[in-house]
Motif scaffolding. Structure first.
Motif, PDB file in Angstrom:
ATOM      1  N   PHE A  58       0.692  -1.380   0.096  1.00  0.00           N
ATOM      2  CA  PHE A  58      -0.095   0.101   0.023  1.00  0.00           C
ATOM      3  C   PHE A  58       0.783   1.425  -0.026  1.00  0.00           C
ATOM      4  N   HIS A  59       1.927   1.346   0.824  1.00  0.00           N
ATOM      5  CA  HIS A  59       2.660   2.316   0.795  1.00  0.00           C
ATOM      6  C   HIS A  59       3.404   2.471  -0.276  1.00  0.00           C
ATOM      7  N   ASP A  60       3.930   1.510  -0.798  1.00  0.00           N
ATOM      8  CA  ASP A  60       4.766   1.815  -2.220  1.00  0.00           C
ATOM      9  C   ASP A  60       3.935   2.160  -3.236  1.00  0.00           C
ATOM     10  N   CYS A  61       2.673   1.479  -3.364  1.00  0.00           N
ATOM     11  CA  CYS A  61       1.853   2.140  -4.418  1.00  0.00           C
ATOM     12  C   CYS A  61       1.495   3.544  -4.387  1.00  0.00           C
ATOM     13  N   PHE A  62       1.157   4.227  -3.215  1.00  0.00           N
ATOM     14  CA  PHE A  62       0.437   5.330  -2.956  1.00  0.00           C
ATOM     15  C   PHE A  62       1.588   6.712  -3.085  1.00  0.00           C
ATOM     16  N   VAL A  63       2.921   6.266  -3.568  1.00  0.00           N
ATOM     17  CA  VAL A  63       3.916   7.286  -3.545  1.00  0.00           C
ATOM     18  C   VAL A  63       4.511   6.985  -4.942  1.00  0.00           C
ATOM     19  N   GLN A  64       4.102   7.705  -6.024  1.00  0.00           N
ATOM     20  CA  GLN A  64       4.883   7.525  -7.250  1.00  0.00           C
ATOM     21  C   GLN A  64       4.258   6.079  -7.850  1.00  0.00           C
ATOM     22  N   PRO A  76      19.293  11.121   3.713  1.00  0.00           N
ATOM     23  CA  PRO A  76      18.201  11.825   4.499  1.00  0.00           C
ATOM     24  C   PRO A  76      17.004  12.188   3.486  1.00  0.00           C
ATOM     25  N   ILE A  77      17.144  12.122   2.225  1.00  0.00           N
ATOM     26  CA  ILE A  77      16.052  12.440   1.535  1.00  0.00           C
ATOM     27  C   ILE A  77      14.968  11.209   1.186  1.00  0.00           C
ATOM     28  N   SER A  78      15.414   9.877   1.492  1.00  0.00           N
ATOM     29  CA  SER A  78      14.942   8.762   1.201  1.00  0.00           C
ATOM     30  C   SER A  78      13.272   8.883   1.522  1.00  0.00           C
ATOM     31  N   GLU A  79      12.576   8.372   0.659  1.00  0.00           N
ATOM     32  CA  GLU A  79      11.019   8.543   0.812  1.00  0.00           C
ATOM     33  C   GLU A  79      10.622   7.694   2.036  1.00  0.00           C
ATOM     34  N   LYS A  80      11.410   6.663   2.164  1.00  0.00           N
ATOM     35  CA  LYS A  80      10.935   5.763   3.217  1.00  0.00           C
ATOM     36  C   LYS A  80      11.094   6.585   4.800  1.00  0.00           C
ATOM     37  N   LEU A  81      11.723   7.567   4.989  1.00  0.00           N
ATOM     38  CA  LEU A  81      11.852   8.129   6.028  1.00  0.00           C
ATOM     39  C   LEU A  81      10.886   8.993   6.286  1.00  0.00           C
ATOM     40  N   ALA A  82       9.850   9.274   5.327  1.00  0.00           N
ATOM     41  CA  ALA A  82       8.765  10.061   5.597  1.00  0.00           C
ATOM     42  C   ALA A  82       8.017   9.827   6.938  1.00  0.00           C
ATOM     43  N   VAL A  83       7.268  10.940   7.154  1.00  0.00           N
ATOM     44  CA  VAL A  83       6.291  10.498   8.484  1.00  0.00           C
ATOM     45  C   VAL A  83       5.070   9.874   8.052  1.00  0.00           C
ATOM     46  N   HIS A  85       4.739   7.382   6.446  1.00  0.00           N
ATOM     47  CA  HIS A  85       5.542   5.799   6.199  1.00  0.00           C
ATOM     48  C   HIS A  85       5.779   5.348   7.501  1.00  0.00           C
ATOM     49  N   GLN A  86       5.509   6.054   8.564  1.00  0.00           N
ATOM     50  CA  GLN A  86       5.880   5.652  10.024  1.00  0.00           C
ATOM     51  C   GLN A  86       5.745   4.273  10.347  1.00  0.00           C
ATOM     52  N   GLY A  87       6.432   3.608  10.874  1.00  0.00           N
ATOM     53  CA  GLY A  87       6.094   2.113  11.156  1.00  0.00           C
ATOM     54  C   GLY A  87       6.031   1.023  10.004  1.00  0.00           C
ATOM     55  N   VAL A  88       6.247   1.576   8.681  1.00  0.00           N
ATOM     56  CA  VAL A  88       6.310   0.381   7.545  1.00  0.00           C
ATOM     57  C   VAL A  88       7.736  -0.282   7.971  1.00  0.00           C
ATOM     58  N   LYS A  89       7.425  -1.584   7.683  1.00  0.00           N
ATOM     59  CA  LYS A  89       8.606  -2.518   7.736  1.00  0.00           C
ATOM     60  C   LYS A  89       8.361  -3.727   7.051  1.00  0.00           C
ATOM     61  N   GLY A  90       9.439  -4.597   7.254  1.00  0.00           N
ATOM     62  CA  GLY A  90       9.489  -5.966   6.518  1.00  0.00           C
ATOM     63  C   GLY A  90      10.522  -5.515   5.382  1.00  0.00           C
ATOM     64  N   PHE A  91      11.323  -4.704   5.047  1.00  0.00           N
ATOM     65  CA  PHE A  91      12.203  -4.406   3.959  1.00  0.00           C
ATOM     66  C   PHE A  91      13.132  -5.594   3.647  1.00  0.00           C
ATOM     67  N   SER A 146       9.686  14.263   0.126  1.00  0.00           N
ATOM     68  CA  SER A 146       8.768  15.274   0.219  1.00  0.00           C
ATOM     69  C   SER A 146       7.639  14.718  -0.803  1.00  0.00           C
ATOM     70  N   LEU A 147       7.822  13.435  -1.566  1.00  0.00           N
ATOM     71  CA  LEU A 147       6.720  13.040  -2.344  1.00  0.00           C
ATOM     72  C   LEU A 147       5.675  12.056  -1.610  1.00  0.00           C
ATOM     73  N   ALA A 148       6.203  12.047  -0.117  1.00  0.00           N
ATOM     74  CA  ALA A 148       5.212  11.059   0.479  1.00  0.00           C
ATOM     75  C   ALA A 148       4.273  12.010   1.317  1.00  0.00           C
ATOM     76  N   ASP A 149       4.412  13.129   1.266  1.00  0.00           N
ATOM     77  CA  ASP A 149       3.551  14.009   2.029  1.00  0.00           C
ATOM     78  C   ASP A 149       1.943  13.922   1.929  1.00  0.00           C
ATOM     79  N   ASN A 150       1.750  13.345   0.754  1.00  0.00           N
ATOM     80  CA  ASN A 150       0.005  13.295   0.477  1.00  0.00           C
ATOM     81  C   ASN A 150      -0.227  11.760   0.855  1.00  0.00           C
ATOM     82  N   MET A 151       0.416  11.132   1.515  1.00  0.00           N
ATOM     83  CA  MET A 151       0.061   9.634   2.097  1.00  0.00           C
ATOM     84  C   MET A 151      -1.149   9.608   3.047  1.00  0.00           C
ATOM     85  N   PRO A 152      -2.262   8.851   2.778  1.00  0.00           N
ATOM     86  CA  PRO A 152      -3.461   8.917   3.869  1.00  0.00           C
ATOM     87  C   PRO A 152      -2.991   8.870   5.224  1.00  0.00           C
ATOM     88  N   ASP A 153      -3.439   9.795   5.943  1.00  0.00           N
ATOM     89  CA  ASP A 153      -3.050   9.870   7.383  1.00  0.00           C
ATOM     90  C   ASP A 153      -4.184   9.621   8.320  1.00  0.00           C
TER      91      ASP A 153
END
Ligand code: HEM
Ligand code: NAG
Ligand code: NAG
Length: 318
Positions: A58-64, A76-83, A85-91, A146-153
């Motif tokens: 879900f988090h992959d599909c919703f950003v780009q 530091p600009i890694s998308e995965k660090l976006a707020v 995406h907090q708690g996303v795991k399993g990489f 910054s491309l993850a700013d619009n993740m559903p919150d």
């Protein structure tokens, strides 16, 4: 005639090849079973893994789009660090499966597809519906926080949640059905504190929480308690995939605020109700599959101009 040619040119120019079931059947026949094996082994070790895999997709599909952009480590600009995406795991599960796939069929299977396959298997291993997953995605070239700013919150209004889904070509039905993914997995008290103690001006809980449920939530997540403590998002419904989550949301037993919001809108509420009518009950499982396949198509890149097959999932090829 001339117009016709121009029209065809435009169509072929912008439309990309489509995803298809069994994209790797000839080029890497064991691709799906290899990914499935890694998900299964990891889940045996840690029962939270299926939830991680489902959420990751879900988090992959919703950003780009579903393009593996969330997997990249580019400082530091890694998308995965976006707020968002907090708690996303399993990489690590994705990376381990990728390493094995590079050994068996180098340069063939994209990381975005590994994520999609792992999400499908996560649902199956949780006794949810079994479906054929489309593949053929390429991995994207961009990772930008910054491309993850619009993740559903989790604090978004239902209006905003709907808008964020519409923006991805998904409907309010997809929103309801995909929220049903919360039938598996847990959340940290962190996401509940405001809902329990500071939801209204002057303090106090979200009035939409069923009074029979509130004391239990407050006991699990007390005011000065550990915000990292985790509880199931689907109350009393175990780790299995089922429509218990929708039942709970309907009766005020939603754990996440955003889940509860599905009752705030006549359309999403009606969709929720459609799974519990006495006649012509919709099938959550069947609808979930439809919406997952749809989500898996969001913004996919299928041409080598727009994407690549990464050798390692957290790094762009040179
Ligand atoms: C509609 C907007 C959504 C919002 C606001 C939302 C928000 C959240 C939040 C706050 C958590 C808890 C994270 C944590 O404590 O670590 C969570 C967990 C989870 N979400 Fe969502 N979510 C949404 C939609 C989805 C969708 C569409 C899927 C998949 C199709 C999904 C799958 C999951 C899963 C499986 C978990 C459990 C993760 C775990 O156990 O670590 N969510 N979500
Ligand atoms: C990240 O994206 C933002 C917004 O699109 C842009 O302003 C910024 O330059 C990008 N950063 C990098 C390093 O590409
Ligand atoms: C229920 O479904 C049947 C067959 O699909 C249809 O004929 C009938 O009109 C439906 N009833 C309602 C209340 O929608």
């Amino acid at each position: 005639m001339k117009n016709m040619i121009i029209v065809m040119f435009i169509i072929f120019g912008i439309s990309e090849a489509r995803l298809k079931v069994g994209f790797y059947r000839k080029t890497c026949p064991d691709a799906e079973s290899i990914v499935g094996g890694f998900v299964r082994d990891a889940a045996e070790f840690n029962p939270q893994i299926p939830a991680f895999m489902l959420r990751l997709h879900f988090h992959d599909c919703f950003v780009q789009g579903c393009d593996g952009s969330i997997l990249i480590d580019n400082g530091p600009i890694s998308e995965k660090l976006a707020v968002g995406h907090q708690g996303v795991k399993g990489f690590d599960v994705i990376e381990n499966a990728k390493a094995q796939l590079e050994f068996v069929c180098p340069g063939v299977v994209s990381c975005a597809d590994i994520v999609a396959i792992a999400a499908r298997d996560a649902v199956a291993f949780s006794f949810g519906p079994i479906y054929e997953v489309e593949t053929g995605r390429k991995d994207g070239f961009v990772s930008n926080i910054s491309l993850a700013d619009n993740m559903p919150d989790f604090r978004d209004s239902i209006h905003l949640l709907k808008k964020k889904f519409f923006d991805k070509g998904l409907t309010e039905k997809d929103l309801v059905v995909l929220t049903g993914a919360h039938t598996i997995g847990t959340t940290a008290c962190f996401f509940l504190m405001d809902r329990l103690y500071n939801f209204v001006p002057g303090g106090g809980p979200d009035p939409s929480i069923n009074p029979d449920f509130l004391p239990e939530l407050m006991e699990i997540c007390p005011p000065e308690g550990d915000i990292n403590f985790r509880l199931p998002i689907d109350h009393d419904s175990g780790e299995n995939f089922d429509n218990g989550i929708l039942r709970n949301i309907r009766s005020g037993f939603a754990v996440l605020q955003s889940d509860a919001k599905l009752l705030d809108d006549p359309e999403t509420k009606q969709i929720l109700d459609s799974y519990f009518g006495s006649t012509n009950q919709s099938s959550f499982e069947a609808d979930f599959v439809t919406s997952m396949v749809k989500m898996g198509r969001v913004g996919v890149k299928t041409s080598s101009k727009r994407g690549e097959i990464r050798r390692v999932c957290n790094t762009f090829n040179d």
